[in-house]
Motif scaffolding. Structure first.
Motif, PDB file in Angstrom:
ATOM      1  N   GLU A   1      47.642  44.973  49.619  1.00 33.29           N
ATOM      2  CA  GLU A   1      47.174  45.612  50.848  1.00 33.29           C
ATOM      3  C   GLU A   1      47.790  46.986  51.026  1.00 33.29           C
ATOM      4  N   ALA A   2      49.061  47.130  50.636  1.00 35.39           N
ATOM      5  CA  ALA A   2      49.736  48.421  50.784  1.00 35.39           C
ATOM      6  C   ALA A   2      49.201  49.458  49.805  1.00 35.39           C
ATOM      7  N   LEU A   3      48.860  49.023  48.604  1.00 39.26           N
ATOM      8  CA  LEU A   3      48.424  49.942  47.556  1.00 39.26           C
ATOM      9  C   LEU A   3      46.918  50.150  47.531  1.00 39.26           C
ATOM     10  N   GLY A   4      46.171  49.238  48.155  1.00 40.14           N
ATOM     11  CA  GLY A   4      44.723  49.327  48.073  1.00 40.14           C
ATOM     12  C   GLY A   4      44.209  48.653  46.815  1.00 40.14           C
ATOM     13  N   ASP A   5      42.920  48.629  46.660  1.00 39.09           N
ATOM     14  CA  ASP A   5      42.295  47.924  45.543  1.00 39.09           C
ATOM     15  C   ASP A   5      42.437  48.642  44.208  1.00 39.09           C
ATOM     16  N   GLY A   6      43.009  49.829  44.219  1.00 39.43           N
ATOM     17  CA  GLY A   6      43.068  50.611  42.986  1.00 39.43           C
ATOM     18  C   GLY A   6      44.205  50.246  42.056  1.00 39.43           C
ATOM     19  N   SER A   7      45.090  49.340  42.474  1.00 42.40           N
ATOM     20  CA  SER A   7      46.234  48.993  41.629  1.00 42.40           C
ATOM     21  C   SER A   7      45.839  47.944  40.602  1.00 42.40           C
ATOM     22  N   HIS A   8      45.642  48.374  39.374  1.00 37.33           N
ATOM     23  CA  HIS A   8      45.276  47.440  38.314  1.00 37.33           C
ATOM     24  C   HIS A   8      46.433  46.492  37.986  1.00 37.33           C
ATOM     25  N   VAL A   9      47.660  46.975  38.159  1.00 37.40           N
ATOM     26  CA  VAL A   9      48.827  46.142  37.876  1.00 37.40           C
ATOM     27  C   VAL A   9      48.843  44.926  38.801  1.00 37.40           C
ATOM     28  N   VAL A  10      48.634  45.164  40.088  1.00 38.16           N
ATOM     29  CA  VAL A  10      48.682  44.088  41.067  1.00 38.16           C
ATOM     30  C   VAL A  10      47.510  43.131  40.879  1.00 38.16           C
ATOM     31  N   ALA A  11      46.311  43.666  40.648  1.00 39.21           N
ATOM     32  CA  ALA A  11      45.135  42.816  40.448  1.00 39.21           C
ATOM     33  C   ALA A  11      45.300  41.935  39.215  1.00 39.21           C
ATOM     34  N   ASP A  12      45.840  42.515  38.156  1.00 37.00           N
ATOM     35  CA  ASP A  12      46.070  41.768  36.915  1.00 37.00           C
ATOM     36  C   ASP A  12      47.056  40.624  37.156  1.00 37.00           C
ATOM     37  N   LEU A  13      48.181  40.934  37.794  1.00 37.32           N
ATOM     38  CA  LEU A  13      49.209  39.927  38.017  1.00 37.32           C
ATOM     39  C   LEU A  13      48.728  38.844  38.979  1.00 37.32           C
ATOM     40  N   ALA A  14      47.908  39.211  39.955  1.00 38.14           N
ATOM     41  CA  ALA A  14      47.432  38.236  40.939  1.00 38.14           C
ATOM     42  C   ALA A  14      46.661  37.108  40.260  1.00 38.14           C
ATOM     43  N   ASP A  15      45.790  37.442  39.315  1.00 39.18           N
ATOM     44  CA  ASP A  15      45.024  36.395  38.629  1.00 39.18           C
ATOM     45  C   ASP A  15      45.911  35.571  37.701  1.00 39.18           C
ATOM     46  N   ARG A  16      46.903  36.191  37.100  1.00 37.70           N
ATOM     47  CA  ARG A  16      47.801  35.431  36.218  1.00 37.70           C
ATOM     48  C   ARG A  16      48.647  34.430  37.029  1.00 37.70           C
ATOM     49  N   LEU A  17      49.047  34.826  38.229  1.00 36.61           N
ATOM     50  CA  LEU A  17      49.817  33.911  39.070  1.00 36.61           C
ATOM     51  C   LEU A  17      48.927  32.808  39.641  1.00 36.61           C
ATOM     52  N   ALA A  18      47.659  33.129  39.893  1.00 37.43           N
ATOM     53  CA  ALA A  18      46.725  32.079  40.317  1.00 37.43           C
ATOM     54  C   ALA A  18      46.570  31.043  39.210  1.00 37.43           C
ATOM     55  N   ALA A  19      46.464  31.510  37.965  1.00 32.36           N
ATOM     56  CA  ALA A  19      46.349  30.593  36.827  1.00 32.36           C
ATOM     57  C   ALA A  19      47.622  29.768  36.659  1.00 32.36           C
ATOM     58  N   LEU A  20      48.776  30.399  36.839  1.00 34.98           N
ATOM     59  CA  LEU A  20      50.046  29.682  36.701  1.00 34.98           C
ATOM     60  C   LEU A  20      50.174  28.603  37.776  1.00 34.98           C
ATOM     61  N   THR A  21      49.691  28.884  38.979  1.00 35.76           N
ATOM     62  CA  THR A  21      49.716  27.881  40.044  1.00 35.76           C
ATOM     63  C   THR A  21      48.891  26.661  39.653  1.00 35.76           C
ATOM     64  N   CYS A  22      47.693  26.898  39.103  1.00 35.00           N
ATOM     65  CA  CYS A  22      46.858  25.780  38.638  1.00 35.00           C
ATOM     66  C   CYS A  22      47.545  25.024  37.511  1.00 35.00           C
ATOM     67  N   TRP A  23      48.151  25.759  36.607  1.00 33.98           N
ATOM     68  CA  TRP A  23      48.829  25.163  35.452  1.00 33.98           C
ATOM     69  C   TRP A  23      49.976  24.263  35.911  1.00 33.98           C
ATOM     70  N   MET A  24      50.806  24.754  36.830  1.00 33.69           N
ATOM     71  CA  MET A  24      51.921  23.955  37.339  1.00 33.69           C
ATOM     72  C   MET A  24      51.420  22.753  38.119  1.00 33.69           C
TER      73      MET A  24
END
Length: 364
Positions: free
Chosen positions: A234-257
């Motif tokens: 929210e602070a960086l806006g939708d343009g942060s590819h780093v945050v968008a990339d990590l968000a999906d990886r953490l969503a996957a890790l949550t499912c995995w755990m």
């Protein structure tokens, strides 16, 4: 394991660091003969969170590297390497490894602050580092089943239906995952998640403890990391590819755990039900299994949604065909089958055929 002395660990994981006295003695003996000792080492996805890619655990990774350097290791044999940058463009573990090679004495926090400042707005770099720290702590708080942690793909953990009586599902309906399950037709692991061939993977008591720790310690820390990351987005806006990339990886890790948590409950309560004659105990086991089935169905739906919508390579997938060691593009179809079968057979009474290993294929 860094937190749980009662948790057995398979080799080559992110948790293993330091040498046994016998290993240090052997390294010195070989060095005296002018031999180079190559230490087996898993830095990346192999044996860590398979089949997920790009899971950040930079402090654990640094502790491993520092311990090997302190133990006299000068050459590494990568049992599991880093994911290709095309699949994981923002791999903090890989970047930390690169920096360690050139500056092994650099403070890890300083190094990670520099990485974060290179990747996003420097004013928000500390928040990205804090997110990595939250994930690292969640991983430390996770209590794995040793083989399902390291080799979950060949056991088909993400796609097999976790129902109390696996054999209630007709064999033809289990074929989608059993085709590449690492097993023979008479291996108990087909019907009992606590066993493989003639050894036990995790006792019911230890599995119950693992489920409590994942619920109470690991998943809450991971939720904290994802909430922090959402504020950063929210602070960086939708343009942060780093945050968008990590968000999906953490969503996957949550499912995995969460799936590993479901497996632990299956082991604890299917066996708890079968080993008890007390009506109250058996009712409690069935209630926990009922809750697990419901939660795992929802978890599979969440993972399926991520599979369908995410533009990133959050997991290793074969472009050719599925094998025992990797899923292919039918992963989403497999998840749909898992959901359907868990909905249909999830309320069955717990049952394990203890005589499965004596069956002869093709005979009734």
């Amino acid at each position: 394991h860094p937190k749980y002395a009662d948790s057995e660990m398979a080799p080559f994981t992110i948790y293993n660091h330091g040498f046994l006295k016998e290993e240090r003695r052997e390294i010195k003996r070989l060095a005296a003969r002018d031999c180079r000792t190559h230490v087996m080492h898993a830095q990346g996805p192999v044996n860590n969170f398979e089949p997920l890619l790009g899971i950040p655990s930079p402090w654990l990774a640094h502790e491993k590297l520092a311990a090997m350097r302190a133990g006299g290791a000068t050459h590494l044999a990568h049992f599991g390497g880093m994911a290709p940058p095309a699949s994981v463009p923002f791999d903090v573990n890989r970047e930390l490894f690169r920096r360690f090679l050139f500056a092994p004495k650099q403070d890890v926090d300083t190094a990670l602050r520099q990485v974060a400042a290179d990747w996003i707005d420097a004013a928000h770099a500390d928040e990205l580092v804090a997110t990595w720290r939250d994930v690292d702590e969640a991983i430390r708080a996770f209590m794995p089943n040793p083989l399902y942690f390291c080799w979950g793909v060949w056991y088909r953990i993400l796609v097999r239906p976790l129902v109390p009586d696996i054999e209630a599902i007709p064999e033809r309906e289990r074929a989608y995952y059993e085709r590449h399950l690492l097993t023979t037709h008479h291996n108990p692991t087909r019907v009992d998640l606590s066993r493989d061939v003639l050894f036990d993977l995790m006792s019911p008591a230890l599995a119950a403890k693992a489920a409590r720790r994942i619920d109470g310690r690991a998943l809450p820390r991971l939720a904290k990391a994802r909430a922090r990351l959402e504020r950063l987005r929210e602070a960086l806006g939708d343009g942060s590819h780093v945050v968008a990339d990590l968000a999906d990886r953490l969503a996957a890790l949550t499912c995995w755990m969460t799936t590993r948590r479901s497996v632990a409950i299956w082991i604890a309560d299917v066996h708890g039900y079968l080993e008890s004659s007390d009506a109250k105990t058996r009712r409690a086991c069935r209630e926990r299994l009922k809750e697990m089935v419901k939660a795992e169905i929802e978890n599979a739906r969440t993972l399926l949604d991520l599979w369908n919508r995410s533009p990133i390579d959050f997991m290793a997938v074969s472009e050719d065909e599925e094998t025992t060691f990797i899923y292919d593009e039918r992963f989403g179809r497999h998840l749909k089958a898992k959901i359907r079968l868990m909905e249909r057979y999830g309320d069955r009474e717990p049952r394990i055929d203890e005589d499965l290993m004596w069956r002869v294929q093709g005979l009734a």
